[in-house]
Scaffold this motif. Structure first.
Motif, PDB file in Angstrom:
ATOM      1  N   ASP A 168       0.813  -1.208   0.000  1.00 58.78           N
ATOM      2  CA  ASP A 168       0.000   0.000   0.000  1.00 58.78           C
ATOM      3  C   ASP A 168       0.855   1.269   0.000  1.00 58.78           C
ATOM      4  O   ASP A 168       0.638   2.184  -0.800  1.00 58.78           O
ATOM      5  N   ASP A 169       1.856   1.344   0.881  1.00 54.28           N
ATOM      6  CA  ASP A 169       2.731   2.522   0.926  1.00 54.28           C
ATOM      7  C   ASP A 169       3.517   2.682  -0.369  1.00 54.28           C
ATOM      8  O   ASP A 169       3.596   3.767  -0.945  1.00 54.28           O
ATOM      9  N   ARG A 170       4.099   1.593  -0.836  1.00 52.37           N
ATOM     10  CA  ARG A 170       4.964   1.642  -2.013  1.00 52.37           C
ATOM     11  C   ARG A 170       4.221   2.142  -3.247  1.00 52.37           C
ATOM     12  O   ARG A 170       4.753   2.940  -4.033  1.00 52.37           O
ATOM     13  N   LEU A 171       2.981   1.685  -3.414  1.00 54.21           N
ATOM     14  CA  LEU A 171       2.206   2.079  -4.593  1.00 54.21           C
ATOM     15  C   LEU A 171       1.789   3.548  -4.532  1.00 54.21           C
ATOM     16  O   LEU A 171       1.379   4.118  -5.542  1.00 54.21           O
ATOM     17  N   GLY A 172       1.904   4.150  -3.346  1.00 52.38           N
ATOM     18  CA  GLY A 172       1.686   5.588  -3.219  1.00 52.38           C
ATOM     19  C   GLY A 172       2.903   6.403  -3.628  1.00 52.38           C
ATOM     20  O   GLY A 172       2.884   7.634  -3.549  1.00 52.38           O
ATOM     21  N   LYS A 173       3.969   5.715  -4.022  1.00 54.60           N
ATOM     22  CA  LYS A 173       5.211   6.308  -4.525  1.00 54.60           C
ATOM     23  C   LYS A 173       5.863   7.293  -3.535  1.00 54.60           C
ATOM     24  O   LYS A 173       6.026   8.479  -3.827  1.00 54.60           O
ATOM     25  N   PRO A 174       6.277   6.772  -2.353  1.00 56.31           N
ATOM     26  CA  PRO A 174       7.021   7.629  -1.428  1.00 56.31           C
ATOM     27  C   PRO A 174       8.351   8.063  -2.055  1.00 56.31           C
ATOM     28  O   PRO A 174       8.860   7.426  -2.995  1.00 56.31           O
ATOM     29  N   GLU A 175       8.902   9.140  -1.532  1.00 61.70           N
ATOM     30  CA  GLU A 175      10.141   9.669  -2.084  1.00 61.70           C
ATOM     31  C   GLU A 175      11.288   8.668  -1.975  1.00 61.70           C
ATOM     32  O   GLU A 175      11.331   7.837  -1.084  1.00 61.70           O
ATOM     33  N   HIS A 176      12.225   8.751  -2.928  1.00 64.17           N
ATOM     34  CA  HIS A 176      13.467   7.968  -2.982  1.00 64.17           C
ATOM     35  C   HIS A 176      13.228   6.464  -3.152  1.00 64.17           C
ATOM     36  O   HIS A 176      14.114   5.666  -2.873  1.00 64.17           O
ATOM     37  N   GLY A 177      12.026   6.056  -3.572  1.00 66.94           N
ATOM     38  CA  GLY A 177      11.760   4.630  -3.752  1.00 66.94           C
ATOM     39  C   GLY A 177      11.568   3.876  -2.451  1.00 66.94           C
ATOM     40  O   GLY A 177      11.654   2.645  -2.420  1.00 66.94           O
ATOM     41  N   SER A 178      11.310   4.583  -1.367  1.00 71.06           N
ATOM     42  CA  SER A 178      11.089   3.946  -0.066  1.00 71.06           C
ATOM     43  C   SER A 178       9.901   2.994  -0.133  1.00 71.06           C
ATOM     44  O   SER A 178       8.917   3.251  -0.826  1.00 71.06           O
ATOM     45  N   LEU A 179      10.000   1.883   0.593  1.00 69.91           N
ATOM     46  CA  LEU A 179       8.896   0.923   0.636  1.00 69.91           C
ATOM     47  C   LEU A 179       7.854   1.289   1.680  1.00 69.91           C
ATOM     48  O   LEU A 179       6.733   0.778   1.661  1.00 69.91           O
ATOM     49  N   HIS A 180       8.235   2.170   2.623  1.00 73.06           N
ATOM     50  CA  HIS A 180       7.305   2.666   3.626  1.00 73.06           C
ATOM     51  C   HIS A 180       7.189   4.186   3.501  1.00 73.06           C
ATOM     52  O   HIS A 180       8.148   4.856   3.107  1.00 73.06           O
ATOM     53  N   LYS A 181       6.038   4.708   3.860  1.00 77.53           N
ATOM     54  CA  LYS A 181       5.902   6.152   3.947  1.00 77.53           C
ATOM     55  C   LYS A 181       6.834   6.649   5.057  1.00 77.53           C
ATOM     56  O   LYS A 181       6.815   6.119   6.167  1.00 77.53           O
ATOM     57  N   PRO A 182       7.664   7.651   4.789  1.00 80.50           N
ATOM     58  CA  PRO A 182       8.585   8.149   5.816  1.00 80.50           C
ATOM     59  C   PRO A 182       7.834   8.759   6.998  1.00 80.50           C
ATOM     60  O   PRO A 182       6.648   9.097   6.907  1.00 80.50           O
ATOM     61  N   ILE A 183       8.539   8.910   8.112  1.00 75.42           N
ATOM     62  CA  ILE A 183       7.966   9.544   9.292  1.00 75.42           C
ATOM     63  C   ILE A 183       8.140  11.054   9.159  1.00 75.42           C
ATOM     64  O   ILE A 183       9.255  11.571   9.235  1.00 75.42           O
ATOM     65  N   HIS A 184       7.052  11.757   8.947  1.00 73.18           N
ATOM     66  CA  HIS A 184       7.076  13.211   8.838  1.00 73.18           C
ATOM     67  C   HIS A 184       6.816  13.813  10.216  1.00 73.18           C
ATOM     68  O   HIS A 184       5.702  13.717  10.742  1.00 73.18           O
ATOM     69  N   THR A 185       7.824  14.422  10.796  1.00 77.99           N
ATOM     70  CA  THR A 185       7.709  14.911  12.170  1.00 77.99           C
ATOM     71  C   THR A 185       7.324  16.380  12.265  1.00 77.99           C
ATOM     72  O   THR A 185       7.157  16.893  13.366  1.00 77.99           O
ATOM     73  N   SER A 186       7.189  17.065  11.147  1.00 74.57           N
ATOM     74  CA  SER A 186       6.883  18.492  11.201  1.00 74.57           C
ATOM     75  C   SER A 186       5.490  18.732  11.786  1.00 74.57           C
ATOM     76  O   SER A 186       4.520  18.059  11.435  1.00 74.57           O
ATOM     77  N   VAL A 187       5.403  19.706  12.686  1.00 75.17           N
ATOM     78  CA  VAL A 187       4.124  20.078  13.283  1.00 75.17           C
ATOM     79  C   VAL A 187       3.338  20.994  12.353  1.00 75.17           C
ATOM     80  O   VAL A 187       2.116  20.905  12.251  1.00 75.17           O
ATOM     81  N   THR A 188       4.053  21.854  11.643  1.00 74.81           N
ATOM     82  CA  THR A 188       3.379  22.809  10.775  1.00 74.81           C
ATOM     83  C   THR A 188       3.950  22.741   9.364  1.00 74.81           C
ATOM     84  O   THR A 188       5.029  22.170   9.142  1.00 74.81           O
ATOM     85  N   TYR A 189       3.242  23.319   8.405  1.00 75.93           N
ATOM     86  CA  TYR A 189       3.604  23.202   6.995  1.00 75.93           C
ATOM     87  C   TYR A 189       3.562  24.574   6.341  1.00 75.93           C
ATOM     88  O   TYR A 189       2.586  25.315   6.489  1.00 75.93           O
ATOM     89  N   GLY A 190       4.627  24.902   5.616  1.00 74.54           N
ATOM     90  CA  GLY A 190       4.703  26.188   4.948  1.00 74.54           C
ATOM     91  C   GLY A 190       4.202  26.109   3.513  1.00 74.54           C
ATOM     92  O   GLY A 190       4.270  25.047   2.879  1.00 74.54           O
ATOM     93  N   HIS A 191       3.687  27.226   2.985  1.00 74.11           N
ATOM     94  CA  HIS A 191       3.152  27.272   1.627  1.00 74.11           C
ATOM     95  C   HIS A 191       3.696  28.506   0.911  1.00 74.11           C
ATOM     96  O   HIS A 191       3.725  29.609   1.479  1.00 74.11           O
ATOM     97  N   GLU A 192       4.115  28.319  -0.334  1.00 72.83           N
ATOM     98  CA  GLU A 192       4.646  29.431  -1.114  1.00 72.83           C
ATOM     99  C   GLU A 192       3.568  30.473  -1.398  1.00 72.83           C
ATOM    100  O   GLU A 192       3.810  31.672  -1.374  1.00 72.83           O
ATOM    101  N   ASP A 193       2.365  29.993  -1.660  1.00 76.20           N
ATOM    102  CA  ASP A 193       1.245  30.891  -1.946  1.00 76.20           C
ATOM    103  C   ASP A 193       0.256  30.792  -0.789  1.00 76.20           C
ATOM    104  O   ASP A 193      -0.276  29.713  -0.491  1.00 76.20           O
ATOM    105  N   VAL A 194      -0.018  31.909  -0.133  1.00 76.39           N
ATOM    106  CA  VAL A 194      -0.903  31.892   1.029  1.00 76.39           C
ATOM    107  C   VAL A 194      -2.308  31.437   0.668  1.00 76.39           C
ATOM    108  O   VAL A 194      -3.051  30.924   1.522  1.00 76.39           O
ATOM    109  N   GLN A 195      -2.696  31.561  -0.621  1.00 76.49           N
ATOM    110  CA  GLN A 195      -4.015  31.094  -1.042  1.00 76.49           C
ATOM    111  C   GLN A 195      -4.149  29.585  -0.841  1.00 76.49           C
ATOM    112  O   GLN A 195      -5.241  29.082  -0.535  1.00 76.49           O
ATOM    113  N   ASP A 196      -3.041  28.861  -1.013  1.00 74.56           N
ATOM    114  CA  ASP A 196      -3.061  27.414  -0.763  1.00 74.56           C
ATOM    115  C   ASP A 196      -3.418  27.126   0.691  1.00 74.56           C
ATOM    116  O   ASP A 196      -4.209  26.220   0.989  1.00 74.56           O
ATOM    117  N   LEU A 197      -2.831  27.896   1.592  1.00 75.61           N
ATOM    118  CA  LEU A 197      -3.126  27.729   3.018  1.00 75.61           C
ATOM    119  C   LEU A 197      -4.595  28.039   3.304  1.00 75.61           C
ATOM    120  O   LEU A 197      -5.268  27.312   4.046  1.00 75.61           O
TER     121      LEU A 197
END
Length: 411
Positions: A14-43
């Motif tokens: 399931d994870d692999r078919l979602g195409k995680p970065e670098h060919g990882s077989l598992h979805k990486p652990i994303h530890t960021s609490v918040t997320y930045g956006h180049e365009d504030v409209q996206d936020l």
């Protein structure tokens, strides 16, 4: 043409078919609490439910999203929301969808903590009626105009009563009532509540899905069968923002997960996701062990009663055989009055004295003195819980070793 794959194959890839970065077989652990956006409209669009994305990890994280996708596939549902525990999933679901004065019909055999949070909601103005859910007529008798939800479990913990799942599903569909099925004791491998017309499915991910006793988690899955447009408690704001079929989960995520803060950590999500890969293998072994032990216990003169759906003596055995792939790994035993259950447990050397369920290891606990102590003797009697009951969560050890441990303790 999409290839239909088996249960374990689907989870493994399931994870692999979602195409995680670098060919990882598992979805990486994303530890960021918040997320930045180049365009504030996206936020802005993310906040207003106009597009998918991440703003703040209390209500969404890429690692957690990957686990949600995996659970949705296991349950054959439409979408899922993960929580920090199974109890967080239950409490957030009720809090988000049910209002003061609404009525819930619930199984009288609910797990102690679930019953406890329902009592808290009763104190806050919700109307909860408990019934013997092994017979749909008991549920039907309590349905009234204010009934908004029916809440049952597949196999009750600890006395293993099995709700009249199919008939209750038909009743809820007929009446337009949310049908919540807690699938923790069976897991998506043994049973899919969508097959009995469940609206929402609860899983404690801590138990069989995670399976290794190393991470807490919970999840609610929307099957897509309930018509949320007709549900009166949906906030008008959400009706203008999202597709009709996603209204229920949107409200649970916004008013349940976001507002209560029962967020699953990315580290726990990753552990559960990896653990889920062996769910079928573990539950096959544990269920086989459980059936063999149940038959042994039933024949032993010092064991008064065995509570296990796979035994011919179980009142809902035929129902369990029809609905479930196997009979599961949960059982309870009632010891003869001549045996002190605490002393008996202390004689077990391999079996762990512990309060968890669904671990790879076999776990045991005296029920009346621990997890159902707060209910009192009268309530325990109503729920079919004798004072000398011991709950067993059977693991994947070699059967001969488990058998030897119990034989020695009983001797």
């Amino acid at each position: 043409m999409t290839t239909k794959r088996g249960f374990t194959t689907t989870i493994l890839h399931d994870d692999r078919l979602g195409k995680p970065e670098h060919g990882s077989l598992h979805k990486p652990i994303h530890t960021s609490v918040t997320y930045g956006h180049e365009d504030v409209q996206d936020l802005v669009d993310i906040f207003q439910n106009k597009k998918k994305g991440y703003a703040y990890s209390r209500q969404g994280n890429p690692t957690v999203t990957a686990l949600e996708h995996k659970v949705t596939n296991m349950e054959k549902g439409m979408a899922s929301i993960a929580f920090s525990t199974g109890m967080a999933a239950i409490s957030a679901t009720v809090m988000a969808l049910i209002k003061h004065g609404d009525h819930i019909v619930a199984s009288s055999f609910l797990f102690g903590n679930t019953r406890s949070i329902f009592q808290t909601y009763t104190d806050m103005g919700l109307d909860v009626t408990y019934v013997d859910a092994t017979d749909v007529q008991n549920v039907r008798n309590e349905i009234k105009a204010s009934t908004k939800m029916v809440f049952v479990e597949t196999i009750a913990n600890p006395a293993t009563q099995i709700a009249d799942l199919e008939a209750i599903g038909d009743l809820c569909a007929e009446k337009g009532i949310i049908y919540v099925v807690d699938n923790t004791m069976t897991s998506p491998y043994l049973f899919n509540p969508i097959d009995v017309k469940a609206s929402l499915i609860i899983n404690s991910l801590t138990k069989y899905i995670g399976g290794h006793g190393n991470a807490l988690g919970g999840c609610v899955t929307d099957t897509g069968l309930f018509n949320w447009i007709k549900f009166p408690n949906i906030f008008e704001t959400f009706k203008k923002q999202v597709k009709p079929e996603t209204l229920g989960l949107t409200q649970i995520r916004k008013k349940g997960l976001r507002d209560s803060g029962g967020t699953l950590s990315p580290e726990a999500a990753h552990s559960i996701s990896v653990g889920a890969e062996t769910l079928a293998l573990r539950l096959e072994r544990a269920s086989n062990n459980a059936l063999a032990l149940a038959k042994y216990f039933e024949s032993h003169p010092l064991i008064k009663k065995v509570f296990y759906p796979g035994l011919e003596s179980h009142p809902q055995r035929e129902r369990a055989a029809k609905l479930f792939a196997k009979f599961g790994a949960l059982m309870s035993i009632e010891l003869d009055e001549s045996i002190d259950c605490l002393a008996f447990l202390n004689k077990l050397k391999l079996v762990v004295k512990s309060s968890n369920l669904g671990d790879t290891r076999t776990l045991s606990i005296p029920v009346a003195q621990t997890i159902f102590f707060e209910l009192g003797a009268e309530k325990r009697a109503e729920m079919g819980i004798p004072e000398s009951m011991i709950r067993l969560s059977i693991g994947i050890e070699d059967l001969d070793d488990l058998m030897d441990d119990f034989k020695t303790a009983l001797a």
